[in-house]
Structures are given as C-alpha cells and as structure tokens.
Write an enzyme that holds these catalytic residues in place. Structure first.
Site, short mmCIF file in Angstrom:
data_model
loop_
_atom_site.label_atom_id
_atom_site.label_comp_id
_atom_site.label_asym_id
_atom_site.label_seq_id
_atom_site.Cartn_x
_atom_site.Cartn_y
_atom_site.Cartn_z
CE1 TYR A 139 34.23 43.79 42.60
CE2 TYR A 139 32.23 44.41 43.76
CZ TYR A 139 33.33 44.75 43.00
OH TYR A 139 33.54 46.07 42.66
CB SER B 150 32.95 47.98 45.98
OG SER B 150 31.56 47.78 45.80
P1 NDP Z 1 35.35 48.04 33.82
O1 NDP Z 1 35.02 46.59 33.61
O2 NDP Z 1 34.71 49.04 32.93
O3 NDP Z 1 36.94 48.25 33.79
C1 NDP Z 1 37.78 47.37 34.50
C2 NDP Z 1 39.23 47.61 34.13
O4 NDP Z 1 40.03 46.67 34.90
C3 NDP Z 1 39.52 47.35 32.67
O5 NDP Z 1 40.41 48.32 32.19
C4 NDP Z 1 40.19 45.98 32.66
O6 NDP Z 1 41.17 45.90 31.63
C5 NDP Z 1 40.92 46.02 34.02
N1 NDP Z 1 41.22 44.66 34.46
C6 NDP Z 1 40.36 43.70 34.90
N2 NDP Z 1 41.03 42.56 35.15
C7 NDP Z 1 42.35 42.79 34.85
C8 NDP Z 1 43.52 42.01 34.88
N3 NDP Z 1 43.53 40.72 35.28
N4 NDP Z 1 44.69 42.57 34.49
C9 NDP Z 1 44.71 43.86 34.07
N5 NDP Z 1 43.64 44.66 34.03
C10 NDP Z 1 42.46 44.13 34.41
O7 NDP Z 1 34.99 48.31 35.36
P2 NDP Z 1 34.95 49.66 36.23
O8 NDP Z 1 35.64 50.77 35.56
O9 NDP Z 1 33.55 49.85 36.67
O10 NDP Z 1 35.77 49.17 37.51
C11 NDP Z 1 36.96 49.76 37.95
C12 NDP Z 1 37.15 49.41 39.41
O11 NDP Z 1 36.08 49.97 40.17
C13 NDP Z 1 37.12 47.91 39.71
O12 NDP Z 1 38.08 47.62 40.70
C14 NDP Z 1 35.71 47.67 40.25
O13 NDP Z 1 35.64 46.57 41.11
C15 NDP Z 1 35.47 48.98 40.98
N6 NDP Z 1 34.08 49.33 41.19
C16 NDP Z 1 33.19 49.43 40.15
C17 NDP Z 1 31.88 49.78 40.40
C18 NDP Z 1 30.84 49.87 39.34
O14 NDP Z 1 29.64 49.88 39.67
N7 NDP Z 1 31.20 49.98 38.05
C19 NDP Z 1 31.43 50.12 41.76
C20 NDP Z 1 32.43 49.93 42.76
C21 NDP Z 1 33.70 49.60 42.48
P3 NDP Z 1 41.36 44.64 30.63
O15 NDP Z 1 40.08 43.87 30.62
O16 NDP Z 1 41.71 45.27 29.33
O17 NDP Z 1 42.50 43.89 31.23
C1 8X3 Z 2 30.24 47.34 42.37
C2 8X3 Z 2 29.10 48.03 43.04
O1 8X3 Z 2 26.78 47.78 43.96
O2 8X3 Z 2 27.38 46.54 41.92
O3 8X3 Z 2 31.33 47.38 43.19
O4 8X3 Z 2 28.30 45.84 44.07
S1 8X3 Z 2 27.82 46.98 43.26
#
Ligand code: NDP
Ligand code: 8X3
Length: 247
Positions: A146, A133
């Site tokens: 985080y 991120s």
């Molecule tokens: P979402 O919340 O939309 O999706 C997250 C996914 O991770 C879900 O499928 C969830 O599945 C899975 N997950 C979370 N915890 C667990 C667990 N303990 N076991 C198995 N699966 C898990 O988030 P995003 O798609 O936005 O995020 C995807 C990745 O990108 C993450 O690593 C996030 O930190 C990163 N990211 C996101 C950003 C954003 O702004 N959205 C920016 C930068 C990075 P379920 O709950 O069904 O288990």
């Molecule tokens: C998530 C992006 O900008 O919300 O990784 O921290 S931000």
C-alpha cells in the site's frame, strides 16, 4: 459552471467530495464499482451529478472518460481518489489477487486515467488532485504494498508538474493519515469490528475534513499550486524506529 471528475465516489472522501462540489455549484462525475450507491447519490444530488459505474482496472472505460459529451466532457478538475489497501499481513501471507488489485487500482488505473485526460486538462488549464497518504513517507509494518503505491502517487504528482511546466495545469498530492471511512473495513476484508477498534477513542479525521481540503485547493487563485499536503488527526503521530536485538 465547473466540472470535477471524482474516482471512487461511492464511499469515503469521494462521496463527501461529490456532495461538497455539487452543493457548491459544480458539476460532478462520480465513478466506482458499486452502481447502486452512485444511483443513490444521483437521487440525492440531482442532475449535476453524473454516475458512471467504472472499475479502475478497466483501461478502456477509463479512456472513455476523456470522450464524454458536453457539458460533462469539459473537465476542470480530476480528483484521483479511488484506492484501497491489502491487509497488513506479511507479504507472503497476502493473497496475490489483493496485492494485484491494489497496484492496478492505485497506480495503473490512476496513471491511465490521468494520461487520457491530460490533453483536455491542458486545453482548459485544469487541475489534478491525487490521493497519496502519510504511508508514502513513514513506513509501518504490513504497509509495504500500500505504502509503495502511495509513494508512487506522491512522486508521480511532483514529477508530473515538471512535464506540465508552462501549461497552467496544477497538480497536488494529498497525504492524509487516519480518516474513518470504509478504508479499514475494505482493508480487513469486511471486518467492521476491527475498523471500529482502530478508530476508537482517537478522534480520526472525517471524509468531510478531506472534502473541505479539496474544495479549498480547487478554489485557490490559478497562480497558486499546492504541491503536497500532509495531514493527520492530532491524536496520530510517529512511534520511532523498531530495533531487533536478537539477531
Ligand atoms: P473508502 O474505502 O471509503 O472509499 C474508496 C473508494 O475507492 C470507493 O468509492 C471505492 O468504490 C473506490 N475504489 C476502490 N477500488 C476501486 C476500483 N478497483 N475501481 C473503482 N473504484 C474503486 O476509502 P477512502 O475514502 O478512505 O479512500 C479514498 C482514497 O484516500 C484512497 O486512495 C485511499 O488510499 C486514500 N487514503 C485514505 C486514508 C484513510 O485513512 N481513510 C488515508 C490516506 C489516504 P467501489 O468499491 O464502489 O468501487
Ligand atoms: C491510510 C492512512 O495511516 O492508515 O492511507 O496508512 S494509514
């Protein structure tokens, strides 16, 4: 036909990636805790999508992903995407359970799965894409845990490349800024209004933007390694340092 393993395929980037890769002619294994969502994705995508209900905190289940029967066992690309954030409350005010879940999912689970799959990824000259991120690089209030996990993921990705020198395995750290998914709903403990407010009027990135990026990286010539990609919506930038003048 190539195979991708996507952790966290029940929402956001992972779900969009599953669609992108299966429609593009790959096999996709999708994991997550919400089995009904994985089942719905299988109904939509068909036999080239394998749903596996797995919690990233279950090390035995993660290690089982290295022992799947053919053709699912021939994994070419590991997309380490599953992840989440605790609330942006001050650390002492944040439930320990939330903190531990984030560290166990974002760091321990990711490392355990990568470690388990590495022998076959080396054998197949495969590829790893890790979700870090912008928080790994730029501090913000309430981000300590985080951001710390995402800094780990970025550095883990870069250092892994040193261990993998000569194997042909490629590793990329993806470092996105704000993308509207379920990320903020999860972070706020289910507050959809807070999430809507955060992304209102700022044209955030979408899950499909990220899936397109994964697809591009996955289809580059094997001689090319993208070390890291940092990306943001045009509307997001930096706010500068905070200065406290009251001692
Ligand atoms: P979402 O919340 O939309 O999706 C997250 C996914 O991770 C879900 O499928 C969830 O599945 C899975 N997950 C979370 N915890 C667990 C667990 N303990 N076991 C198995 N699966 C898990 O988030 P995003 O798609 O936005 O995020 C995807 C990745 O990108 C993450 O690593 C996030 O930190 C990163 N990211 C996101 C950003 C954003 O702004 N959205 C920016 C930068 C990075 P379920 O709950 O069904 O288990
Ligand atoms: C998530 C992006 O900008 O919300 O990784 O921290 S931000």
């Amino acid at each position: 036909m190539k195979t991708i393993l996507i952790t966290g395929a029940t929402a956001g980037f992972g779900e969009a990636a599953a669609r992108k890769f299966v429609v593009g002619g790959w096999r996709a294994i999708g994991t997550g805790r919400r089995g009904e969502r994985l089942k719905a994705l299988q109904d939509e995508l068909g036999d080239n999508f394998l749903p596996l209900e797995i919690d990233m905190r279950d090390r035995d289940a993660l290690e089982g992903l290295a022992k799947l029967d053919a053709p699912w066992g021939d994994i070419d690309l590991l997309l380490n995407n599953a992840g989440l954030a605790p609330p942006t409350d001050p650390l002492p005010a944040t439930d320990w359970d939330r903190v531990e879940t984030v560290i166990d999912t974002n760091i321990t689970g990711l490392v355990a799965l990568t470690r388990a799959l590495l022998p076959q990824l080396i054998e197949r000259k495969g590829q790893i894409i890790n979700l870090s991120s912008v928080a790994a690089t730029y501090p913000y209030k309430g981000g300590a845990v985080y951001a710390g996990t995402k800094a780990f993921v970025r550095q883990f990705s870069l250092d892994l490349r040193c261990d993998l020198a000569g194997t042909g395995v490629r590793v990329t750290s993806i470092e996105p800024g704000m993308a509207e998914t379920e990320f903020t709903i999860v972070r706020t403990g289910g507050d959809k209004d807070a999430s809507d407010k955060l992304y209102a009027g700022m044209d955030p990135m979408t899950a499909d933007d990220l899936a397109d990026l994964f697809w591009w990286i996955a289809n580059l010539p094997p001689r090319l390694n993208i070390n890291a990609v940092e990306l943001m919506p045009v509307t997001q930038s930096w706010a500068g340092f905070a200065v406290n003048r009251e001692g």
